[in-house]
Design a protein around this motif. Sequence first.
Motif, PDB file in Angstrom:
ATOM      1  N   LEU A  38     -10.182  -0.518  -2.439  1.00 33.80           N
ATOM      2  CA  LEU A  38     -10.123   0.423  -3.281  1.00 33.80           C
ATOM      3  C   LEU A  38     -11.067   1.311  -3.324  1.00 33.80           C
ATOM      4  CD1 LEU A  38      -7.619  -1.153  -5.810  1.00 33.80           C
ATOM      5  CD2 LEU A  38      -7.140   0.255  -4.199  1.00 33.80           C
ATOM      6  N   THR A  39     -12.583   0.527  -3.606  1.00 32.86           N
ATOM      7  CA  THR A  39     -13.773   1.312  -3.651  1.00 32.86           C
ATOM      8  C   THR A  39     -14.268   2.004  -2.545  1.00 32.86           C
ATOM      9  OG1 THR A  39     -14.520  -0.675  -5.076  1.00 32.86           O
ATOM     10  CG2 THR A  39     -16.361   0.960  -4.067  1.00 32.86           C
ATOM     11  N   ALA A  40     -13.778   1.437  -1.307  1.00 28.55           N
ATOM     12  CA  ALA A  40     -14.062   2.199   0.053  1.00 28.55           C
ATOM     13  C   ALA A  40     -13.232   3.418   0.143  1.00 28.55           C
ATOM     14  CB  ALA A  40     -13.712   1.206   1.211  1.00 28.55           C
ATOM     15  N   THR A  41     -11.893   3.297  -0.387  1.00 24.62           N
ATOM     16  CA  THR A  41     -10.810   4.297  -0.550  1.00 24.62           C
ATOM     17  C   THR A  41     -11.607   5.695  -1.452  1.00 24.62           C
ATOM     18  OG1 THR A  41      -9.142   2.807  -0.127  1.00 24.62           O
ATOM     19  CG2 THR A  41      -8.577   5.159  -0.716  1.00 24.62           C
ATOM     20  N   ILE A  42     -12.154   5.089  -2.446  1.00 26.99           N
ATOM     21  CA  ILE A  42     -12.647   6.061  -3.327  1.00 26.99           C
ATOM     22  C   ILE A  42     -13.812   6.882  -2.650  1.00 26.99           C
ATOM     23  CG2 ILE A  42     -14.093   6.355  -5.472  1.00 26.99           C
ATOM     24  CD1 ILE A  42     -12.388   4.268  -6.594  1.00 26.99           C
ATOM     25  N   THR A  43     -14.516   6.343  -1.985  1.00 24.97           N
ATOM     26  CA  THR A  43     -15.818   6.712  -1.147  1.00 24.97           C
ATOM     27  C   THR A  43     -14.971   7.699   0.033  1.00 24.97           C
ATOM     28  OG1 THR A  43     -16.158   4.967   0.183  1.00 24.97           O
ATOM     29  CG2 THR A  43     -17.295   4.972  -1.937  1.00 24.97           C
ATOM     30  N   GLY A  44     -13.836   7.482   0.669  1.00 25.61           N
ATOM     31  CA  GLY A  44     -13.323   8.018   1.445  1.00 25.61           C
ATOM     32  C   GLY A  44     -13.785   7.569   2.889  1.00 25.61           C
ATOM     33  N   SER A  45     -14.065   6.234   3.093  1.00 27.15           N
ATOM     34  CA  SER A  45     -14.606   5.692   4.114  1.00 27.15           C
ATOM     35  C   SER A  45     -13.336   4.921   5.024  1.00 27.15           C
ATOM     36  CB  SER A  45     -15.625   4.544   3.939  1.00 27.15           C
ATOM     37  OG  SER A  45     -15.381   3.761   3.114  1.00 27.15           O
ATOM     38  N   VAL A  46     -12.445   4.576   3.847  1.00 28.64           N
ATOM     39  CA  VAL A  46     -11.190   4.099   4.474  1.00 28.64           C
ATOM     40  C   VAL A  46      -9.987   4.658   3.555  1.00 28.64           C
ATOM     41  CG1 VAL A  46     -12.281   1.790   5.297  1.00 28.64           C
ATOM     42  CG2 VAL A  46     -11.199   2.079   2.970  1.00 28.64           C
ATOM     43  N   ARG A  47      -8.600   4.340   4.004  1.00 28.68           N
ATOM     44  CA  ARG A  47      -7.641   4.488   3.357  1.00 28.68           C
ATOM     45  C   ARG A  47      -6.632   3.163   3.487  1.00 28.68           C
ATOM     46  NH1 ARG A  47      -3.980   9.774   5.094  1.00 28.68           N
ATOM     47  NH2 ARG A  47      -3.262   8.364   6.815  1.00 28.68           N
ATOM     48  N   ILE A  48      -6.218   2.852   2.257  1.00 31.85           N
ATOM     49  CA  ILE A  48      -5.293   1.751   2.213  1.00 31.85           C
ATOM     50  C   ILE A  48      -3.868   2.028   2.902  1.00 31.85           C
ATOM     51  CG2 ILE A  48      -4.438  -0.172   1.091  1.00 31.85           C
ATOM     52  CD1 ILE A  48      -6.866  -0.132  -0.742  1.00 31.85           C
ATOM     53  N   ASP A  49      -3.390   1.374   3.934  1.00 34.23           N
ATOM     54  CA  ASP A  49      -2.053   1.703   4.276  1.00 34.23           C
ATOM     55  C   ASP A  49      -1.305   0.427   4.398  1.00 34.23           C
ATOM     56  OD1 ASP A  49      -1.785   4.775   4.599  1.00 34.23           O
ATOM     57  OD2 ASP A  49      -3.026   4.701   6.223  1.00 34.23           O
ATOM     58  N   ALA A  50      -0.452   0.169   3.735  1.00 34.68           N
ATOM     59  CA  ALA A  50       0.543  -1.018   4.032  1.00 34.68           C
ATOM     60  C   ALA A  50      -0.405  -2.429   3.772  1.00 34.68           C
ATOM     61  CB  ALA A  50       1.166  -0.855   5.121  1.00 34.68           C
ATOM     62  N   TYR A  51      -1.456  -2.489   3.125  1.00 36.93           N
ATOM     63  CA  TYR A  51      -2.302  -3.739   2.731  1.00 36.93           C
ATOM     64  C   TYR A  51      -1.287  -4.679   2.110  1.00 36.93           C
ATOM     65  CZ  TYR A  51      -5.910  -6.873   1.495  1.00 36.93           C
ATOM     66  OH  TYR A  51      -6.954  -8.042   1.334  1.00 36.93           O
ATOM     67  N   GLN A  52      -1.292  -5.852   2.940  1.00 35.67           N
ATOM     68  CA  GLN A  52      -0.469  -6.828   2.482  1.00 35.67           C
ATOM     69  C   GLN A  52      -1.059  -8.086   1.359  1.00 35.67           C
ATOM     70  OE1 GLN A  52       2.478  -8.525   5.169  1.00 35.67           O
ATOM     71  NE2 GLN A  52       2.337  -6.744   6.328  1.00 35.67           N
ATOM     72  N   ILE A  53      -0.738  -8.319   0.459  1.00 34.95           N
ATOM     73  CA  ILE A  53      -1.271  -9.338  -0.461  1.00 34.95           C
ATOM     74  C   ILE A  53      -0.345 -10.359  -1.053  1.00 34.95           C
ATOM     75  CG2 ILE A  53      -3.346  -7.616  -1.212  1.00 34.95           C
ATOM     76  CD1 ILE A  53      -1.808  -7.592  -3.993  1.00 34.95           C
ATOM     77  N   ASP A  54      -0.763 -11.328  -1.239  1.00 31.39           N
ATOM     78  CA  ASP A  54       0.085 -12.361  -2.024  1.00 31.39           C
ATOM     79  C   ASP A  54      -0.418 -12.522  -3.366  1.00 31.39           C
ATOM     80  OD1 ASP A  54       1.399 -13.137   0.026  1.00 31.39           O
ATOM     81  OD2 ASP A  54       0.240 -14.817   0.582  1.00 31.39           O
ATOM     82  N   LEU A  55       0.648 -12.286  -4.530  1.00 31.31           N
ATOM     83  CA  LEU A  55       0.321 -12.308  -5.920  1.00 31.31           C
ATOM     84  C   LEU A  55       0.568 -13.627  -6.586  1.00 31.31           C
ATOM     85  CD1 LEU A  55      -0.733 -10.661  -8.300  1.00 31.31           C
ATOM     86  CD2 LEU A  55       1.435  -9.921  -8.877  1.00 31.31           C
ATOM     87  N   LYS A  56      -0.387 -14.339  -6.825  1.00 35.60           N
ATOM     88  CA  LYS A  56      -0.133 -15.680  -7.346  1.00 35.60           C
ATOM     89  C   LYS A  56      -0.261 -15.748  -8.840  1.00 35.60           C
ATOM     90  CE  LYS A  56      -1.657 -17.765  -3.121  1.00 35.60           C
ATOM     91  NZ  LYS A  56      -2.851 -18.619  -2.257  1.00 35.60           N
ATOM     92  N   ARG A  57       0.687 -16.064  -9.648  1.00 40.76           N
ATOM     93  CA  ARG A  57       0.807 -16.273 -11.026  1.00 40.76           C
ATOM     94  C   ARG A  57       1.062 -17.631 -11.506  1.00 40.76           C
ATOM     95  NH1 ARG A  57       4.548 -11.570 -12.414  1.00 40.76           N
ATOM     96  NH2 ARG A  57       5.835 -12.198 -10.675  1.00 40.76           N
ATOM     97  N   PRO A  58       0.615 -18.179 -12.622  1.00 38.33           N
ATOM     98  CA  PRO A  58       0.672 -19.433 -12.990  1.00 38.33           C
ATOM     99  C   PRO A  58       2.329 -19.619 -13.266  1.00 38.33           C
ATOM    100  CG  PRO A  58      -1.005 -18.602 -14.250  1.00 38.33           C
ATOM    101  CD  PRO A  58      -0.600 -17.397 -13.570  1.00 38.33           C
ATOM    102  N   ASP A  59       2.689 -20.712 -12.814  1.00 40.03           N
ATOM    103  CA  ASP A  59       4.186 -21.354 -12.959  1.00 40.03           C
ATOM    104  C   ASP A  59       5.507 -20.137 -12.619  1.00 40.03           C
ATOM    105  OD1 ASP A  59       3.169 -23.397 -14.358  1.00 40.03           O
ATOM    106  OD2 ASP A  59       3.240 -22.518 -16.228  1.00 40.03           O
ATOM    107  N   GLN A  60       5.022 -19.428 -11.381  1.00 37.22           N
ATOM    108  CA  GLN A  60       5.956 -18.378 -11.069  1.00 37.22           C
ATOM    109  C   GLN A  60       5.730 -18.490  -9.419  1.00 37.22           C
ATOM    110  OE1 GLN A  60       6.423 -14.576 -12.947  1.00 37.22           O
ATOM    111  NE2 GLN A  60       5.081 -15.197 -14.474  1.00 37.22           N
TER     112      GLN A  60
END
Length: 350
Positions: free
Chosen positions: A74-96
């Motif tokens: 996200l910081t690199a996107t703000i500076t214009g050096s990259v653009r995030i396209d379809a970046y995949q993450i796993d969101l891990k929450r307690p007991d879910q």
Amino acid sequence: MTQTPTVHFEAASTLAVVTSSNEPLLFLSDDLRIIAASASFCRAFEIAPASVTGKRLGELGHGEWAMPRLDSLLTATITGSVRIDAYQIDLKRPDQKTRQLVINARKLDDGDLEHIRLLVAITDVTDMRAEARLKDDLVRDKAILLQEVQHRVANSLQIIASVLMQSARRVQSEEVRGHLHDARHRIMSIAALQRQLSTSAGGSVALRAYFTQLCQSLGASMIADPERLSIQVTVEDSTVPADVSISLGLIVTELVINALKHAFSDDRNGTIEINYLSSGKDWTLSISDDGIGMPIGNEAPKAGLGTGIVEALVKNLEGELTVSDASPGTVVTIRHTERSGPRTDFSPAA
């Protein structure tokens, strides 16, 4: 009167779009603090809307959004050096259950060069991926089941062929023995068809390998002396749907059996040739031999079972069938064109 800068109207407009969006959206400042979040984001990830504004992304919820790699992108996107396209993450929450998310981010060009803002879209693909995995599992299970069915069919055909051979050895009548041998040859040819089709992918069949394997099977079961008789296959690189290949394979089977039985009855040497050519949706299949030839027209013998099978298959394929003198031998030609209609004037010996 002092006019409010246009940039403020654009920012207000953006806030309204973000907060009212039906999709999970985040509006971030250049230090990754949340300016606004859509109600759908708060609902999807069970975050109180009043607790969002002003927080850094990593402070949301119970800290599950604190992902150094995502912050760096996200910081690199703000500076214009990259653009995030379809970046995949796993969101891990307690007991879910872990959620699989796809992130897209764009730097917002609203004319305010001193305050860079970032629009982040979050898509939850957990259920979609689960459905895709379920579909893949079902397809794999179906393939395994089909393979098992094909294996059982092949075994059954082999058993039937063996029973027919045993029966042929026991009967006294030469005519009955001949009929049993013919039935066995047809069973073996169908087994060859089944084996070839079971290895075909995508519902299409490559005719060269298909006809070659079929004729090898027929030759192995019906030609006692390969030095005297042979079957040659000349087929271009053509593929046809599985249902068409079955009809073509059965036609070749019947005509090759007919030639092996009748064209070389005087023990002469000879060759049976199978040729297939296509152009678009038009195709021509010919089966020829250099045997003793056969009467054509009024002198042709009474049609038998093989003739009826071939005529029915040609009609089903909407083809034209002709028989001609090859001098020596006979050539049977089946032509299919978009304008052609069925014609059944074939009368070989069966």
